[in-house]
Enzyme design. Structure first.
Site, PDB file in Angstrom:
ATOM      1  N   THR A  50       0.894  -0.732  -0.265  1.00  0.00           N
ATOM      2  CA  THR A  50      -0.134   0.027  -0.261  1.00  0.00           C
ATOM      3  C   THR A  50       0.485   1.414   0.373  1.00  0.00           C
ATOM      4  OG1 THR A  50      -0.444   0.145   2.556  1.00  0.00           O
ATOM      5  CG2 THR A  50      -1.569  -1.780   0.982  1.00  0.00           C
ATOM      6  N   ASP A  51       1.845   1.215   0.589  1.00  0.00           N
ATOM      7  CA  ASP A  51       3.013   2.154   0.492  1.00  0.00           C
ATOM      8  C   ASP A  51       3.387   2.336  -1.025  1.00  0.00           C
ATOM      9  OD1 ASP A  51       3.454   3.256   3.252  1.00  0.00           O
ATOM     10  OD2 ASP A  51       4.648   1.811   4.025  1.00  0.00           O
ATOM     11  N   VAL A  52       3.631   1.643  -2.061  1.00  0.00           N
ATOM     12  CA  VAL A  52       4.875   1.473  -3.197  1.00  0.00           C
ATOM     13  C   VAL A  52       3.226   1.835  -4.091  1.00  0.00           C
ATOM     14  CG1 VAL A  52       5.324  -0.302  -4.034  1.00  0.00           C
ATOM     15  CG2 VAL A  52       6.338  -0.632  -1.987  1.00  0.00           C
TER      16      VAL A  52
END
Length: 395
Positions: free
Chosen positions: A168-170
């Site tokens: 989700t960060d990516v």
């Protein structure tokens, strides 16, 4: 050779992964990125290890190349004043402080656009600036759970699982690049900047794509399918004589070719398997039949045979196998850089292959505050003032 974003200056007040990943991409594309940390360095990933090399963590190194680094104490008026001078001469500011923090410091978008109406201001938070969760902290693991990603990852035996990277960060980092470059493009027409309100939660929900659509259309909860696909069969792992491999049959034509290859033409005519719709309904019957066939040869043998027929397949590589794959070398997906303390470091390259303005790897991930004096001098701040700020703990 100039990059696509040459002439764009980015103030990067973010840390950990989503923000630094996005600003590294902008830096690869030619933007001047200035990483701003608290005195001593405040990006948590500097301490996330092992492994370390020359005192630098592998985690920090993965998302911070092509940046200059300065330190500023933004809780002080003098630190804010320096940042505001940088804002006047910058195009983009990105941060991932908790909701309301920048506004508390009088560094929110409404504050800074008065100094620079052309500023693109990107805020990354866990849940955005609206809604009942806006004040909650956002961490990838929590977002994977709350967004539904974990509910569709894993098998009935394993239960819900997270993805092996902070996905989700990516995804949020990629959305940040899209939002920032879109706002820069629009600014060419309007002459005005704007704010970008980006949430990890929203980004993760958007990544549910077809699985979310399946639920919204049918109202049926998806099952944990492990390495199976909810809408396509056979599209999964199969055991071979020496380990598992992936076979991804995407349409009826490919299924017929597979049946011919394995000498089971009658399966393509079987009403249970003739169309993808029916194969999905009878997935476990077909899987049992195909598994017995694939066990008769090695993964390499099947890969050669399937590739010859244009049937998508692939090995399940570990990191060693991946980075010895000739395709990785051919696509220049590993780059080497010289770091002042870590020495020669190998980093994952950029997937962006622009023909006229290729990405460039100009400088290694910086040490905390490495370029403070250089950047402040460019602002016209005299050395004696820089020293005074250092003595007061501002830098």
């Amino acid at each position: 050779m100039s990059g696509a974003l040459n002439g764009v200056r980015v103030l990067d007040l973010s840390r950990v992964l989503a923000g630094p990943f996005s600003t590294m991409i902008l830096g690869d594309l030619g933007a001047e990125v200035i990483k701003v940390e608290a005195p001593g360095g405040s990006d948590d990933t500097r301490a996330w290890g092992p492994p370390f090399k020359g005192g630098e963590s592998a985690y920090y190194l993965c998302t911070n190349r092509n940046k200059k680094a300065i330190t500023l104490n933004l809780k002080t008026e003098e630190g804010k004043a320096v940042l505001k001078r940088l804002v006047v001469e910058s195009d983009v500011l990105i941060h991932n402080f908790k909701y309301g923090t920048m506004e508390k410091w009088q560094l929110g978008y409404e504050d800074l656009k008065k100094l620079n109406p052309r500023l693109i201001y990107c805020s990354i938070t866990g849940f955005g600036s609206t809604g009942p969760y806006k004040e909650l902290a956002g961490y990838d693991y929590i977002i994977q759970a709350m967004s539904g990603l974990m509910s569709i990852t894993g098998s009935e035996e394993s239960g819900p699982l997270k993805v092996g990277v902070a996905i989700t960060d990516v995804i949020t980092g990629l959305y940040a690049v899209i939002g920032i470059t879109s706002a820069l493009y629009e600014r060419e027409r309007s002459g005005e900047g704007q704010s970008i309100d980006l949430a990890l939660f929203d980004s993760a929900v958007s990544a549910l794509v077809n699985v979310a659509s399946n639920y919204l259309i049918s109202g049926q909860l998806p099952k944990l399918l492990g390495n199976h696909h909810p809408n396509i069969v056979p599209y999964q792992t199969f055991p071979t004589k020496d380990g598992e491999m992936v076979v991804a049959v995407g349409n009826d034509r490919q299924f017929k070719k597979l049946c011919t290859l394995i000498g089971k033409e009658e399966w393509a005519q079987d009403e249970r398997f003739a169309t993808n719709d029916q194969r999905v309904r009878h997935r476990y019957e077909l899987e049992a039949l195909l598994s017995e066939v694939f066990k008769q040869k090695t993964a390499a043998e099947w890969r050669d045979l399937l590739n010859q027929e244009g049937i998508p397949c692939g090995p399940i590589n570990n990191m060693k196998e991946l980075f010895h794959d000739p395709q990785v070398a051919a696509r220049e997906m590993v780059v080497s850089m010289q770091h002042p303390t870590a020495g020669d470091i190998r980093l994952v390259g950029s997937p962006l292959k622009l023909s006229r303005t290729p990405v460039q790897f100009r400088c290694p991930p910086p040490r905390a505050g490495e370029h403070t004096r250089e950047v402040l001098r460019d602002l016209g701040i005299a050395d004696r003032e820089i020293e005074a700020l250092k003595e007061k703990g501002i830098l």
